[in-house]
Design an enzyme around this catalytic site. Structure first.
Site, PDB file in Angstrom:
ATOM      1  N   CYS A   1      18.227 -14.715  -6.747  1.00 41.09           N
ATOM      2  CA  CYS A   1      18.953 -13.420  -7.213  1.00 41.09           C
ATOM      3  C   CYS A   1      20.466 -13.504  -7.289  1.00 41.09           C
ATOM      4  CB  CYS A   1      18.409 -12.431  -6.165  1.00 41.09           C
ATOM      5  SG  CYS A   1      16.878 -12.009  -6.111  1.00 41.09           S
TER       6      CYS A   1
ATOM      7  N   HIS B   1      23.443  -6.587  -7.386  1.00 43.69           N
ATOM      8  CA  HIS B   1      22.024  -6.741  -7.616  1.00 43.69           C
ATOM      9  C   HIS B   1      21.022  -5.569  -7.258  1.00 43.69           C
ATOM     10  CE1 HIS B   1      18.477  -8.884  -7.633  1.00 43.69           C
ATOM     11  NE2 HIS B   1      18.346  -8.996  -6.285  1.00 43.69           N
TER      12      HIS B   1
ATOM     13  N   ASN C   1      13.470  -5.087  -9.312  1.00 48.94           N
ATOM     14  CA  ASN C   1      14.418  -6.418  -9.062  1.00 48.94           C
ATOM     15  C   ASN C   1      14.070  -7.404 -10.078  1.00 48.94           C
ATOM     16  OD1 ASN C   1      15.368  -8.712  -7.937  1.00 48.94           O
ATOM     17  ND2 ASN C   1      14.766  -8.402  -5.880  1.00 48.94           N
TER      18      ASN C   1
HETATM   19  O1  UT7 Z   1      16.544  -9.869  -4.286  1.00 48.66           O
HETATM   20  C1  UT7 Z   1      16.657 -10.161  -3.025  1.00 48.66           C
HETATM   21  C2  UT7 Z   1      15.468 -10.435  -2.043  1.00 48.66           C
HETATM   22  N1  UT7 Z   1      14.674  -9.327  -2.079  1.00 48.66           N
HETATM   23  C3  UT7 Z   1      14.968  -8.074  -0.992  1.00 48.66           C
HETATM   24  O2  UT7 Z   1      16.345  -7.720  -0.903  1.00 48.66           O
HETATM   25  C4  UT7 Z   1      13.984  -7.217  -0.616  1.00 48.66           C
HETATM   26  C5  UT7 Z   1      14.664  -6.738   0.700  1.00 48.66           C
HETATM   27  N2  UT7 Z   1      13.441  -6.032   1.368  1.00 48.66           N
HETATM   28  C6  UT7 Z   1      13.113  -4.793   0.888  1.00 48.66           C
HETATM   29  O3  UT7 Z   1      13.434  -4.205  -0.008  1.00 48.66           O
HETATM   30  C7  UT7 Z   1      12.181  -4.011   1.745  1.00 48.66           C
HETATM   31  O4  UT7 Z   1      12.143  -4.625   3.103  1.00 48.66           O
HETATM   32  C8  UT7 Z   1      10.547  -3.670   1.351  1.00 48.66           C
HETATM   33  C9  UT7 Z   1      10.684  -2.699   0.236  1.00 48.66           C
HETATM   34  C10 UT7 Z   1       9.941  -4.971   0.825  1.00 48.66           C
HETATM   35  C11 UT7 Z   1       9.848  -3.178   2.334  1.00 48.66           C
HETATM   36  O5  UT7 Z   1      10.263  -1.930   2.854  1.00 48.66           O
HETATM   37  P1  UT7 Z   1      10.361  -1.709   4.828  1.00 48.66           P
HETATM   38  O6  UT7 Z   1      10.826  -0.316   4.882  1.00 48.66           O
HETATM   39  O7  UT7 Z   1      11.059  -3.031   5.170  1.00 48.66           O
HETATM   40  O8  UT7 Z   1       8.713  -1.801   4.801  1.00 48.66           O
HETATM   41  P2  UT7 Z   1       7.923  -2.977   5.797  1.00 48.66           P
HETATM   42  O9  UT7 Z   1       8.071  -4.048   5.227  1.00 48.66           O
HETATM   43  O10 UT7 Z   1       8.509  -2.846   7.145  1.00 48.66           O
HETATM   44  O11 UT7 Z   1       6.382  -2.239   5.724  1.00 48.66           O
HETATM   45  C12 UT7 Z   1       6.107  -1.066   6.112  1.00 48.66           C
HETATM   46  C13 UT7 Z   1       4.706  -0.826   6.017  1.00 48.66           C
HETATM   47  C14 UT7 Z   1       3.831  -1.843   6.514  1.00 48.66           C
HETATM   48  O12 UT7 Z   1       2.723  -1.356   7.250  1.00 48.66           O
HETATM   49  P3  UT7 Z   1       2.472  -1.318   8.826  1.00 48.66           P
HETATM   50  O13 UT7 Z   1       2.717  -2.639   9.268  1.00 48.66           O
HETATM   51  O14 UT7 Z   1       3.935  -0.478   9.206  1.00 48.66           O
HETATM   52  O15 UT7 Z   1       1.317  -0.647   9.275  1.00 48.66           O
HETATM   53  C15 UT7 Z   1       3.475  -2.487   5.463  1.00 48.66           C
HETATM   54  O16 UT7 Z   1       2.112  -2.984   5.443  1.00 48.66           O
HETATM   55  O17 UT7 Z   1       4.377  -0.516   4.602  1.00 48.66           O
HETATM   56  C16 UT7 Z   1       3.152  -1.309   4.416  1.00 48.66           C
HETATM   57  N3  UT7 Z   1       3.380  -1.850   2.696  1.00 48.66           N
HETATM   58  C17 UT7 Z   1       2.914  -1.175   2.064  1.00 48.66           C
HETATM   59  N4  UT7 Z   1       2.352   0.072   1.800  1.00 48.66           N
HETATM   60  C18 UT7 Z   1       2.037   0.503   0.670  1.00 48.66           C
HETATM   61  C19 UT7 Z   1       3.987  -3.070   2.439  1.00 48.66           C
HETATM   62  N5  UT7 Z   1       4.059  -2.824   1.221  1.00 48.66           N
HETATM   63  C20 UT7 Z   1       3.455  -1.630   0.730  1.00 48.66           C
HETATM   64  C21 UT7 Z   1       2.890  -1.124  -0.532  1.00 48.66           C
HETATM   65  N6  UT7 Z   1       2.341   0.002  -0.506  1.00 48.66           N
HETATM   66  N7  UT7 Z   1       3.240  -1.789  -1.706  1.00 48.66           N
END
Ligand code: UT7
Length: 324
Positions: free
Chosen positions: A114, A251, A281
């Site tokens: 990225c 980004h 992204n």
């Molecule tokens: O380009 C550079 C590299 N990438 C990034 O910069 C991405 C960086 N990270 C992020 O953007 C965020 O961390 C995400 C958008 C990937 C995730 O957001 P988050 O607020 O960090 O959520 P999380 O990973 O803590 O997940 C929260 C919950 C989990 O459930 P439990 O464990 O709390 O029951 C996940 O299993 O959301 C669940 N979950 C989803 N639910 C519905 C994860 N993906 C999904 C989904 N739909 N697509």
């Protein structure tokens, strides 16, 4: 006389197929509400079958050359940032070189995921500043849809395909901060966090292409820290304050990362260019896509100060400060 790399044109290209969050919710256990709330993403564009990174890159490059008013034969160097090349080798940049009719000079790919566009811009800028070349085409192009695990809801909803490009040309000026061109670039990497964001395949490891794997929450945490740090570094190096910057083109990974970085640095959100809701992204393509949009719609105007910043797998991160 000081030589600066001036942006004399930019262009972008998105594939035709638009995929909404609702369409993804029919494939994996997710919802429009979750995706919008956690990332800000509402839709993404995906390449058609057989449409390759070089096709997107060529389309964006053609538009950038047109906006610069030059032909491909005037380009001395192509640096193409991608983590999704057409082939393991040769470089996708050489396919673009042939298609734009560039018969001299040289072309190669850069791999910084990225952060790739900022890396590529920095490399091209250094070739121009040392006098080795006059004109460079810098491209960010990706088909991330090809390395996504479409059964993994934690990653497949976050990415899209696309390409953007800029044309740089040597500009000889007095060396003041008003001279147009790239004022500074800062690059960083830290290999200790490999396992937080990587692809589990490759020619030398598994002999497969592999899929993207990410610990999203951890990447998020590092992203805000590293981005705030590299923006602070760029401001300090140029003796500037946040209020001196007209536009930040970040980004586009996640709306909350962009908001978090802006808040940490005291940038109002009105001066952050946002495309993540429309493009998702697109890795190395996201900055030139956003830059082209804001230049085309008249938000970014000649003479303004624009700060680019990115963070990605590796980890890699970096910035570029440009007087447009
Ligand atoms: O380009 C550079 C590299 N990438 C990034 O910069 C991405 C960086 N990270 C992020 O953007 C965020 O961390 C995400 C958008 C990937 C995730 O957001 P988050 O607020 O960090 O959520 P999380 O990973 O803590 O997940 C929260 C919950 C989990 O459930 P439990 O464990 O709390 O029951 C996940 O299993 O959301 C669940 N979950 C989803 N639910 C519905 C994860 N993906 C999904 C989904 N739909 N697509």
């Amino acid at each position: 006389m000081i030589v600066r790399s001036q942006v004399i044109g930019c262009g972008s290209y998105l594939p035709e197929r638009l995929v909404s969050n609702a369409e993804l919710a029919a494939m994996v256990d997710t919802s429009d509400d979750w995706i919008v709330e956690r990332s800000g993403i509402r839709q993404r564009y995906l390449a058609a079958d057989g449409e390759m990174t070089s096709d997107l890159a060529f389309a964006a490059a053609s538009r950038a050359l047109e906006s610069a008013g030059i032909s491909g034969s005037a380009v001395d160097l192509i640096v193409l940032a991608t983590a999704t090349p057409d082939h393991t080798f040769p470089a996708t940049a050489t396919k673009v070189q042939r298609r734009i009719g560039m018969k001299h000079g040289f072309a190669f790919d850069v791999q910084a995921v990225c952060s790739g566009f900022v890396y590529a811009l920095s490399i091209a800028d250094n070739f121009i500043k040392t006098g080795q070349i006059q004109t460079a085409l810098v491209i960010g192009a990706e088909t991330f849809s090809r390395i996504l695990d479409w059964n993994d809801r934690t990653t497949c909803v976050l990415f899209g395909d696309g390409a953007g490009a800029v044309v740089l040309r040597a500009n000889r000026g007095k060396g003041g901060s008003q001279d147009r061109g790239i004022l500074s670039t800062h690059l960083h990497s830290d290999g200790t966090h490999h396992d937080l964001l990587y692809v589990d395949g490759g020619p030398s490891s598994t002999q497969t292409v592999g899929h993207l794997r990410m610990e999203g929450r951890e990447v998020f945490r590092h992203a805000v820290i590293n981005l705030a740090s590299v923006v602070g570094e760029a401001l300090a190096a140029n003796d500037l304050k946040a209020s001196d910057i007209d536009w930040v083109v970040p980004h586009q990974a996640n709306r909350r990362i962009i908001e978090g970085t802006a808040k940490k640095l005291g940038f109002p959100m009105e001066r952050m260019v946002m495309t993540v809701e429309k493009h998702a992204n697109t890795s190395a393509a996201s900055i030139p896509l956003a830059l082209t949009e804001a230049v085309s719609d008249g938000r970014i105007r000649p003479g303004q100060l624009v700060l680019l910043e990115a963070m990605g797998g590796g980890f890699t991160w970096g910035s570029a400060l440009i007087r447009i």
